[in-house]
Design a protein around this motif. Structure first.
Motif, short mmCIF file in Angstrom:
data_model
loop_
_atom_site.label_atom_id
_atom_site.label_comp_id
_atom_site.label_asym_id
_atom_site.label_seq_id
_atom_site.Cartn_x
_atom_site.Cartn_y
_atom_site.Cartn_z
N SER A 126 -7.75 -5.15 0.21
CA SER A 126 -6.21 -4.64 0.89
C SER A 126 -5.10 -4.58 -0.19
O SER A 126 -5.58 -5.27 -1.41
CB SER A 126 -5.66 -5.80 1.86
N SER A 157 0.96 -1.09 -0.04
CA SER A 157 -0.14 -0.18 -0.03
C SER A 157 0.87 1.10 0.07
O SER A 157 1.97 1.28 0.61
CB SER A 157 -0.89 -0.04 1.21
N ASP A 187 -2.75 1.88 -4.16
CA ASP A 187 -3.55 2.62 -3.18
C ASP A 187 -4.50 2.06 -2.09
O ASP A 187 -4.75 2.61 -1.33
CB ASP A 187 -4.38 3.74 -4.07
N ASN A 188 -4.88 0.75 -2.20
CA ASN A 188 -5.68 -0.04 -1.35
C ASN A 188 -4.78 0.01 -0.06
O ASN A 188 -3.93 -0.01 0.24
CB ASN A 188 -5.87 -1.42 -1.74
N PRO A 189 -5.56 -0.25 1.32
CA PRO A 189 -5.00 -0.19 2.37
C PRO A 189 -4.22 -1.27 2.84
O PRO A 189 -4.35 -2.45 2.48
CB PRO A 189 -6.25 -0.09 3.27
N THR A 190 -3.34 -1.35 3.81
CA THR A 190 -2.70 -2.18 4.22
C THR A 190 -3.41 -3.28 5.26
O THR A 190 -4.26 -2.83 6.08
CB THR A 190 -1.46 -1.81 5.17
N ASP A 196 -0.21 3.66 1.85
CA ASP A 196 -0.49 4.48 2.87
C ASP A 196 0.76 4.25 3.83
O ASP A 196 1.71 3.84 3.72
CB ASP A 196 -1.87 3.62 3.43
#
Length: 307
Positions: free
Chosen positions: A103, A53, A79-82, A55
């Motif tokens: 994720s 990610s 760009d997806n979250p961890t 993030d």
């Protein structure tokens, strides 16, 4: 180079604050991530391949990899979250609750797979990254693409609570076993892969798929190694266990490093490896894992700690 292909996540480890309240400490982790960290600390040229990610937690993962001398050149930024894995410890044994929907790890697709360097000796796969889509298909496609070029290591590390489609995942694992040179399994893995079958028979079925080395790990009771020609036991290192987080992952790293050190991280060499050489690699794996379980969390040793 050895490239570890699979999940990177944040383990939320339970901690008690100075005022007695409970909290969680975010620590970089994931089974395949832990193996990469351990290999880097052992001094092996290592890369990590996964969806990571953009993030703040993804940044933490990259920093930890680089601090352990692991290349992040094969990380695919998304760009997806961890993924977050909340950990509960019971008598030192870890239980996990995952927050993984949509994720970064899951989002890796076959089309996103990078090219690998020509000096790649081995790829290591396993754990929860093989379960969901599209990343499960991506890692299987990568294994199929590279299986003829380098050593394939697989640790199925079955997490039943994560598997929605048991039949589908079992078929995938069987396909991946048939492409592998080295397989590490536990009793629990074997019972899930081959239900209602004796453990020794199940291991022999894996060997019959063409796998050169199958290692059945039994915690404090050591390891039983199987090849097409032999079967033997290697005792574990005796140590006071703090927790078991990362034990199997760092065992995998020690094994791959040990095989490389004796010139056997090669598809042909693995087919004819003798008991003495394989035992030496397993002993290093046991030593690396023993140090890891002697301290909190997945904190593999550096090479200088083994002397």
């Amino acid at each position: 180079m050895i490239i570890c292909c699979g999940e990177a996540l944040i383990d939320m480890l339970p901690r008690e604050l100075c005022d007695g309240q409970n909290s969680f400490l975010p620590v970089a982790g994931g089974a395949i991530f832990n193996t990469a960290i351990a290999l880097g600390r052992l001094g092996e040229p290592t890369g990590f391949l996964a969806g990571v990610s953009s993030d703040m937690f993804g940044g933490q993962l990259r920093e930890v990899l680089e601090a352990s001398k692991v290349s992040t050149d094969y990380c695919v930024s998304v760009d997806n979250p961890t993924t977050l894995a909340f950990v509960k410890l019971t008598n030192g044994n870890a239980e996990y609750t995952f927050m993984d929907e949509n994720s970064a790890t899951r989002s890796l697709t076959p089309a996103m797979l990078p090219d690998l360097p020509s000096d790649t000796l081995a790829l290591h796969f396993g754990a929860i990254s093989l379960i969901p889509e599209p990343c499960g298909s991506a890692y299987e496609a990568l294994m199929k693409r590279e299986a003829g070029k380098c050593v394939i290591s697989l640790d199925p590390n079955i997490r039943t609570s994560f598997i929605a489609d048991e039949a589908g995942h079992r078929v995938r694992i069987l396909r991946m076993l048939a492409m592998s040179d080295i397989v590490k399994v536990s009793d629990e893995d074997l019972v899930w892969i081959y239900p209602d079958m004796d453990l020794d028979v199940a291991v022999r079925k894996i060997v019959e798929l063409g796998v050169s080395i199958v290692l059945l790990t039994k915690g404090a009771d050591g390891v039983t190694a199987f090849t097409k020609d032999t079967q033997f036991d290697v005792a574990s290192e005796k140590v006071e266990v703090v927790d078991t987080i990362g034990a199997g992952d760092t065992f995998n790293a020690g094994l791959l490093s040990g095989l490389k050190k004796i010139g056997c991280l090669d598809k042909n060499a693995l087919k004819t490896i003798d008991e003495e050489k394989l035992t030496s690699a397993i002993k290093l794996a046991n030593k690396v894992a023993a140090i890891t379980v002697s301290r909190a969390g997945a904190n593999p040793p550096w090479a200088k700690e083994l002397s």
